[in-house]
Design a protein around this motif. Structure first.
Motif, PDB file in Angstrom:
ATOM      1  N   ASP A 147       0.930  -1.151  -0.068  1.00 39.63           N
ATOM      2  CA  ASP A 147      -0.015  -0.131  -0.225  1.00 39.63           C
ATOM      3  C   ASP A 147       0.697   1.248  -0.099  1.00 39.63           C
ATOM      4  OD1 ASP A 147      -1.758   2.189   0.626  1.00 39.63           O
ATOM      5  OD2 ASP A 147      -3.056   0.891   1.789  1.00 39.63           O
ATOM      6  N   GLU A 205       2.673   7.370   4.501  1.00 38.07           N
ATOM      7  CA  GLU A 205       2.064   8.021   5.664  1.00 38.07           C
ATOM      8  C   GLU A 205       3.016   7.529   6.768  1.00 38.07           C
ATOM      9  OE1 GLU A 205      -2.100   8.754   8.050  1.00 38.07           O
ATOM     10  OE2 GLU A 205      -2.270   7.505   6.242  1.00 38.07           O
ATOM     11  N   VAL A 206       3.042   6.404   6.974  1.00 39.31           N
ATOM     12  CA  VAL A 206       3.772   5.609   8.102  1.00 39.31           C
ATOM     13  C   VAL A 206       5.173   6.114   8.316  1.00 39.31           C
ATOM     14  CG1 VAL A 206       2.217   3.828   8.484  1.00 39.31           C
ATOM     15  CG2 VAL A 206       4.078   3.402   7.154  1.00 39.31           C
ATOM     16  N   ARG A 209      -9.436  -4.380   5.568  1.00 41.11           N
ATOM     17  CA  ARG A 209      -8.213  -3.671   5.285  1.00 41.11           C
ATOM     18  C   ARG A 209      -8.448  -2.027   5.608  1.00 41.11           C
ATOM     19  NH1 ARG A 209      -5.461  -3.188  -0.688  1.00 41.11           N
ATOM     20  NH2 ARG A 209      -3.632  -1.927  -0.200  1.00 41.11           N
ATOM     21  N   LYS A 230      -3.300   2.601  10.948  1.00 40.30           N
ATOM     22  CA  LYS A 230      -2.102   2.607  10.087  1.00 40.30           C
ATOM     23  C   LYS A 230      -1.294   1.509   9.853  1.00 40.30           C
ATOM     24  CE  LYS A 230      -3.671   6.859  10.322  1.00 40.30           C
ATOM     25  NZ  LYS A 230      -4.538   7.270   9.416  1.00 40.30           N
ATOM     26  N   CYS A 231      -1.992   0.071   9.925  1.00 35.51           N
ATOM     27  CA  CYS A 231      -1.110  -1.106   9.857  1.00 35.51           C
ATOM     28  C   CYS A 231      -1.515  -1.627   8.634  1.00 35.51           C
ATOM     29  CB  CYS A 231      -2.023  -1.938  11.047  1.00 35.51           C
ATOM     30  SG  CYS A 231      -1.280  -1.356  12.632  1.00 35.51           S
ATOM     31  N   PHE A 232      -0.494  -2.505   8.096  1.00 30.97           N
ATOM     32  CA  PHE A 232      -0.493  -3.321   6.809  1.00 30.97           C
ATOM     33  C   PHE A 232      -1.118  -4.646   7.056  1.00 30.97           C
ATOM     34  CE2 PHE A 232       3.040  -0.338   6.479  1.00 30.97           C
ATOM     35  CZ  PHE A 232       2.726   0.058   5.049  1.00 30.97           C
ATOM     36  N   LEU A 246      -0.206   4.294   2.231  1.00 29.14           N
ATOM     37  CA  LEU A 246      -0.014   4.018   3.763  1.00 29.14           C
ATOM     38  C   LEU A 246       1.490   3.955   4.071  1.00 29.14           C
ATOM     39  CD1 LEU A 246      -1.070   3.239   6.523  1.00 29.14           C
ATOM     40  CD2 LEU A 246      -1.028   0.566   5.966  1.00 29.14           C
ATOM     41  N   ARG A 263      -6.444  -0.221   8.491  1.00 28.75           N
ATOM     42  CA  ARG A 263      -5.570   1.031   7.854  1.00 28.75           C
ATOM     43  C   ARG A 263      -6.028   2.341   8.355  1.00 28.75           C
ATOM     44  NH1 ARG A 263      -4.792   4.848   3.715  1.00 28.75           N
ATOM     45  NH2 ARG A 263      -3.234   4.415   2.138  1.00 28.75           N
ATOM     46  N   ALA A 264      -7.276   2.388   8.223  1.00 29.79           N
ATOM     47  CA  ALA A 264      -7.913   3.928   8.864  1.00 29.79           C
ATOM     48  C   ALA A 264      -7.632   4.159  10.282  1.00 29.79           C
ATOM     49  CB  ALA A 264      -9.163   3.978   8.458  1.00 29.79           C
TER      50      ALA A 264
END
Length: 694
Positions: A241, A247-248, A275, A283-285, A244, A279-280
């Motif tokens: 992603d 962002e991270v 997902r 903030k994880c995959f 994401l 994610r929202a």
């Protein structure tokens, strides 16, 4: 040559602002250096959650000296003029000026003003505070008693300047009580003590030792590679992603990848909902099981700490939050399935789509009517297109889409499938929104195509009817995207549709203001502009689109593109280029003579007045070519039409070589001008050659 190192150390900068801020710092500082005559060899910006930095390489040690001649008044000018000149030039008397002689204007005073260059640190000390005070943060704050606005409280400024091998000097200045120095700090928790730095390589090495990876791209690489390795070790695959990851990478200075899990019972929820939830909220995959192709009950989080317990507590905390969020998502999913899509339909009556275009229920009815009409034209079953049009917006009022709007359409497909609706109807629930951008796929199933076209064309027709068109860069209703979507659906599916008829059908009986009003032509012109953008991105010439659209009745986009492509290939040949040159010569003569005589030279030529063999040959060739072009266009064989047009090249060249158009005999002159107009008429069977550039 010396290098500059600048670091602005603050509280956490929002991840969404970091990349733009780094670019802005680089541009503002380097532009200011160049503006002051300080050219550099290279520059690179860095950003972490707590620092914004810039390294500029290869700067000179000082500005070059400047010498400027300042022209003054004439010798003997009034005292006030002389005094003003001396003051502006910084001279104490006229003895310091020279006298130059101008043959026309006489003698006048000239002052040579020498301006010594300043040292680079002095210039930097002037530039950086100005950049800091005027920095273009999207949002900023003021804290304490000062007036400085920064994205978050600014704590310290590092600014050093010096050549490699030398001890760099600190460029001294002050901004709202913050004095520049060579002192910075590392990771907030892992290495909070201050330390001194010299230049870029020293700064990066010491930050690394203090558990800070200064390079954003390197942090991204660390996160991505460690995540893939951790997933592989568990027999899983990382669901990549890029958004994401961006962002991270802006949330951590020392990325540590950890794996967590959640209960398998949540895997009953669609993968996209899992997902989106993970994610929202965290903030994880997410991870995929290669054996099933579906998500696994694992996730990867990116910590900013090397925890003493190996990350156990951090993982447990994230698992608790994700468990709660997935419980909510499961409740929404189960509730929506229990209620069904039909329960949402009456609610659309009370939801306004646009104050001038009625409710969402009115819009759905318009889409239904148009989808049914389009269905036979795109190979769809009208009944299925009607069912899909009626239900395609229902998921907008579901709990899941209310929580995750980006899942609209997709959830409609899941719910329709769960209710046992026809596969074509379920697919249309998702695909009628597509394409939503240049990289998005185009629907190909006939029912999806019918509903997607109806949805987008209704939007365009509605907003054109109420005169809410895009203006400049403003397009609040995404009408450019809708038009481009229509174009892509038509062209990529090879559809034969007359847009004017479709627009009329969309407006007729719909209750829209003005019905099929005068705005139709403007909407067709808008499609032409969007088609030019689409074709230009694929290497086609926009002037050829203009040339084809200029002819009447050119609203079949597929045929327009085929004609444009054939015309482009023809004009790339020697025959095409030569004929275009001959055409322009003929039209230029016509325009000049028509302006001179105040009338147009159109109408049939007289065979009796064709005196020269070259004009007889041209007249015969034009008649032959016009007939062949018309027949080829009717057969939609544009290559044959271009071949026929190419046969005009020789007769046109021979005509201009052998015949004097503006003959002394008025009758011959008029007949020959009409023959030139016949050349224009023959090419109009293909395109308006007046609009072809180059």
């Amino acid at each position: 040559m010396p290098d500059l190192l600048l670091e602005l150390f603050s509280e956490e900068i929002p991840a969404r602002m970091q990349a733009q801020a780094a670019d802005a710092l680089k541009k503002l500082v380097t532009d200011a250096l160049v503006e002051r005559g300080l050219l550099y060899e290279g520059a690179k910006a860095f950003v972490t959650p707590r620092r914004l930095a810039l390294a500029v390489h290869g700067l000179p040690g000082r500005q070059a000296d400047q010498k400027e001649e300042k022209k003054g008044p004439r010798v003997g000018a009034p005292e006030a003029a002389v005094a003003g000149f001396l003051k502006s030039a910084g001279l104490s008397s006229l003895d310091l000026a020279t006298i130059q002689t101008d043959p026309k204007k006489g003698d006048f005073y000239v002052a040579v003003v020498e301006k010594p260059g300043r040292s680079t640190p002095e210039v930097i000390a002037e530039i950086v505070p100005a950049v800091i005070r005027a920095f273009p943060w999207p949002k900023s704050m003021r804290w304490g008693t000062g007036t400085l606005r920064w994205v978050r409280p600014l704590h310290s400024i590092v600014c050093t300047f010096g050549a490699e091998g030398d001890e760099p000097e600190v460029v001294t200045f002050e901004v709202e009580g913050i004095r520049s120095s060579n002192v910075t700090r590392g990771h907030r928790f892992l290495a909070p003590e201050p330390f001194t730095v010299k230049r870029l390589d020293d700064w990066m090495a010491k930050l690394e030792a203090a558990r800070v990876v200064a390079d954003r791209d390197r942090r991204k690489d660390i996160i991505l590679n460690d995540a893939k390795d951790l997933a592989l070790a568990a027999g899983l695959e990382l669901v990549e992603d890029e958004g994401l990851l961006e962002e991270v990478a802006g949330l951590v200075e020392w990325p540590v990848v950890l794996m967590g899990s959640f209960e398998e019972r949540f895997l009953d929820i669609p993968d996209e909902v899992i997902r989106a939830t993970i994610r929202a909220n965290q903030k994880c995959f997410v991870l995929k099981d290669p054996k099933t192709g579906r998500l696994a009950n694992r996730f990867l989080l990116i910590s900013n700490l090397v925890a003493t317990d190996g990350g156990t507590a951090i993982v447990a905390g994230n698992e608790r939050v994700i468990r709660a969020r997935l419980s909510d998502a499961k409740f929404f999913w189960d509730t929506d399935r229990e209620n069904g899509l039909e329960i949402n339909m009456p609610k659309f009556q009370s939801i306004t789509f646009h104050e001038k275009l009625g409710s969402q229920a009115d819009r759905i009815e318009r889409i239904r009517r148009l989808a049914v009409e389009l269905a036979p034209k795109v190979g769809a079953e009208p009944a299925l297109a009607e069912d899909a049009a009626l239900i395609c917006k229902a998921d907008l009022l579901t709990e899941v889409v209310g929580e995750f709007p980006e899942l609209q359409g997709l959830m409609g497909r899941y719910y329709a499938q769960g209710e046992g609706l026809a596969p074509e109807v379920a697919a249309a629930c998702e695909d009628h929104y597509k394409p939503q951008g240049p990289g998005d796929r185009v629907p190909t199933a006939p029912v999806s195509v019918a509903v997607a076209l109806a949805d987008k064309i209704d939007t365009l027709v509605g907003f054109w009817a109420i005169d809410e068109k895009p203006t400049g860069s403003k397009d609040p209703y995404a009408l450019r995207r809708a038009a481009l979507g229509v174009i892509r659906i038509i062209l990529e599916n090879g559809l034969r549709l007359h847009l004017s008829e479709v627009i009329t059908a969309a407006a007729a009986g719909s209750g829209l203001p003005d019905g099929a009003g005068a705005w139709q032509a403007d909407l067709l012109a808008f499609f032409a502009d969007r088609l030019k953008v689409y074709l230009r991105d694929r290497g086609a010439r926009h002037d050829l689109v203009d040339a084809v659209f200029a002819l009447e009745g050119q609203d079949d986009l597929l045929l327009v593109v085929r004609r444009v492509e054939a015309l482009g290939r023809f004009l790339d040949t020697e025959d095409g280029r030569t004929l275009l040159a001959g055409y322009r010569r003929a039209v230029n003569i016509l325009r000049i003579e028509e302006k001179k005589d105040g009338r147009a030279f159109n109408g049939p030529t007289s065979a009796a007045l064709l005196k020269e063999p070259a004009e007889e040959h041209l007249a015969a060739a034009i008649e032959d070519v016009k007939g062949r072009v018309a027949a080829a266009v009717r057969a939609e064989d544009y290559e044959a039409a271009m071949t026929a047009l190419a046969d005009l090249r020789g007769p046109v060249d021979a005509f201009f070589d052998a015949v004097t158009v503006n003959d002394a005999d008025p009758a011959l002159r008029e007949n020959r001008l009409k023959l030139l107009d016949e050349i224009r008429a023959a090419t109009r069977g293909i395109a308006d050659f007046d609009r072809i550039g180059g």
